[in-house]
Scaffold this active site. Sequence first.
Site, PDB file in Angstrom:
ATOM      1  N   ASP A  36       3.302  -0.730   1.094  1.00  0.00           N
ATOM      2  CA  ASP A  36       3.113  -2.039   1.706  1.00  0.00           C
ATOM      3  C   ASP A  36       4.365  -2.874   1.506  1.00  0.00           C
ATOM      4  O   ASP A  36       5.289  -2.467   0.799  1.00  0.00           O
ATOM      5  CB  ASP A  36       1.895  -2.726   1.070  1.00  0.00           C
ATOM      6  CG  ASP A  36       1.199  -3.709   1.996  1.00  0.00           C
ATOM      7  OD1 ASP A  36       1.784  -4.092   3.040  1.00  0.00           O
ATOM      8  OD2 ASP A  36       0.076  -4.112   1.669  1.00  0.00           O
ATOM      9  N   LYS A  50       1.891 -11.894  -2.074  1.00  0.00           N
ATOM     10  CA  LYS A  50       1.564 -11.317  -0.775  1.00  0.00           C
ATOM     11  C   LYS A  50       0.584 -12.257  -0.083  1.00  0.00           C
ATOM     12  O   LYS A  50      -0.014 -13.096  -0.712  1.00  0.00           O
ATOM     13  CB  LYS A  50       0.926  -9.926  -0.938  1.00  0.00           C
ATOM     14  CG  LYS A  50       1.909  -8.887  -1.473  1.00  0.00           C
ATOM     15  CD  LYS A  50       1.309  -7.517  -1.668  1.00  0.00           C
ATOM     16  CE  LYS A  50       0.646  -6.896  -0.475  1.00  0.00           C
ATOM     17  NZ  LYS A  50       1.499  -6.774   0.741  1.00  0.00           N
ATOM     18  N   GLY A  51       0.437 -12.087   1.207  1.00  0.00           N
ATOM     19  CA  GLY A  51      -0.531 -12.882   1.949  1.00  0.00           C
ATOM     20  C   GLY A  51       0.073 -13.746   3.025  1.00  0.00           C
ATOM     21  O   GLY A  51      -0.637 -14.510   3.664  1.00  0.00           O
ATOM     22  N   GLY A  52       1.370 -13.603   3.264  1.00  0.00           N
ATOM     23  CA  GLY A  52       1.991 -14.347   4.351  1.00  0.00           C
ATOM     24  C   GLY A  52       1.364 -14.022   5.693  1.00  0.00           C
ATOM     25  O   GLY A  52       1.323 -14.855   6.588  1.00  0.00           O
ATOM     26  N   GLU A  59      -5.558  -6.082   1.478  1.00  0.00           N
ATOM     27  CA  GLU A  59      -4.410  -5.374   0.903  1.00  0.00           C
ATOM     28  C   GLU A  59      -4.645  -5.093  -0.581  1.00  0.00           C
ATOM     29  O   GLU A  59      -4.343  -4.004  -1.070  1.00  0.00           O
ATOM     30  CB  GLU A  59      -3.130  -6.190   1.084  1.00  0.00           C
ATOM     31  CG  GLU A  59      -2.654  -6.250   2.511  1.00  0.00           C
ATOM     32  CD  GLU A  59      -1.508  -7.227   2.742  1.00  0.00           C
ATOM     33  OE1 GLU A  59      -0.819  -7.066   3.756  1.00  0.00           O
ATOM     34  OE2 GLU A  59      -1.310  -8.143   1.918  1.00  0.00           O
ATOM     35  N   LYS A  77      13.491 -10.608  -0.397  1.00  0.00           N
ATOM     36  CA  LYS A  77      12.235 -10.739  -1.148  1.00  0.00           C
ATOM     37  C   LYS A  77      12.438 -10.539  -2.648  1.00  0.00           C
ATOM     38  O   LYS A  77      11.529 -10.717  -3.433  1.00  0.00           O
ATOM     39  CB  LYS A  77      11.199  -9.715  -0.647  1.00  0.00           C
ATOM     40  CG  LYS A  77      11.059  -9.630   0.854  1.00  0.00           C
ATOM     41  CD  LYS A  77      10.611 -10.936   1.462  1.00  0.00           C
ATOM     42  CE  LYS A  77      10.757 -10.980   2.941  1.00  0.00           C
ATOM     43  NZ  LYS A  77       9.751 -10.758   3.815  1.00  0.00           N
TER      44      LYS A  77
END
Length: 194
Positions: A36, A50-52, A59, A77
């Site tokens: 991922d 995460k989660g944008g 996920e 990142k």
Amino acid sequence: DVICVPTSFQSKQLIRDNGLRLSDLEECPQLDVTIDGADEVDVESLVLIKGGGAALTQEKIVASASKELIIVADYTKESLDLGQKWTKGLPIEVIPMAYKVVIDKIEKSFKGTAVLRMAKAKAGPVVTDNGNFIIDWIFPAKVGNEKRDIKYWSELNTNIKMITGVVETGLFIGMTSRVYFGQNDGSVTTFPKQ
């Protein structure tokens, strides 16, 4: 022989469109690997935001069913402290009726600013594949030599998740085994370093 378990509606469509073998966690509750991306990676602790894309809960469920989580991301990142590079806030998935209560409790308890994520192509809030809303919490910057290590993020994550109405946070803690960053020159940097 590769079986693919999607983490969102979009990834499900990509699996189908590319003729790959689609499954789910009911048929395959134990996975070998999740590959991922991430919005930001603290390279010292391998804690992720995460989660944008608003798929953080699914996920995290798929990653937790995997023997290992591999992250592939570009060099932007890579971070030494969460919040340095990803400035849009920590995504938090919430039950719709609780969003205002959760925003108020987060701002009161943890400072910073929490906002309901609004959709760009439609009027109203972003709705996750689970039918929930996303709050983005812009958390306060690190103060002085404050140590924001895995213990700090783990305690914060637990405290946020204890707020009634919170489904999940975009903090991925202690889940990642390896991160690959594609650099601007085409090379790849790996963490943890070998």
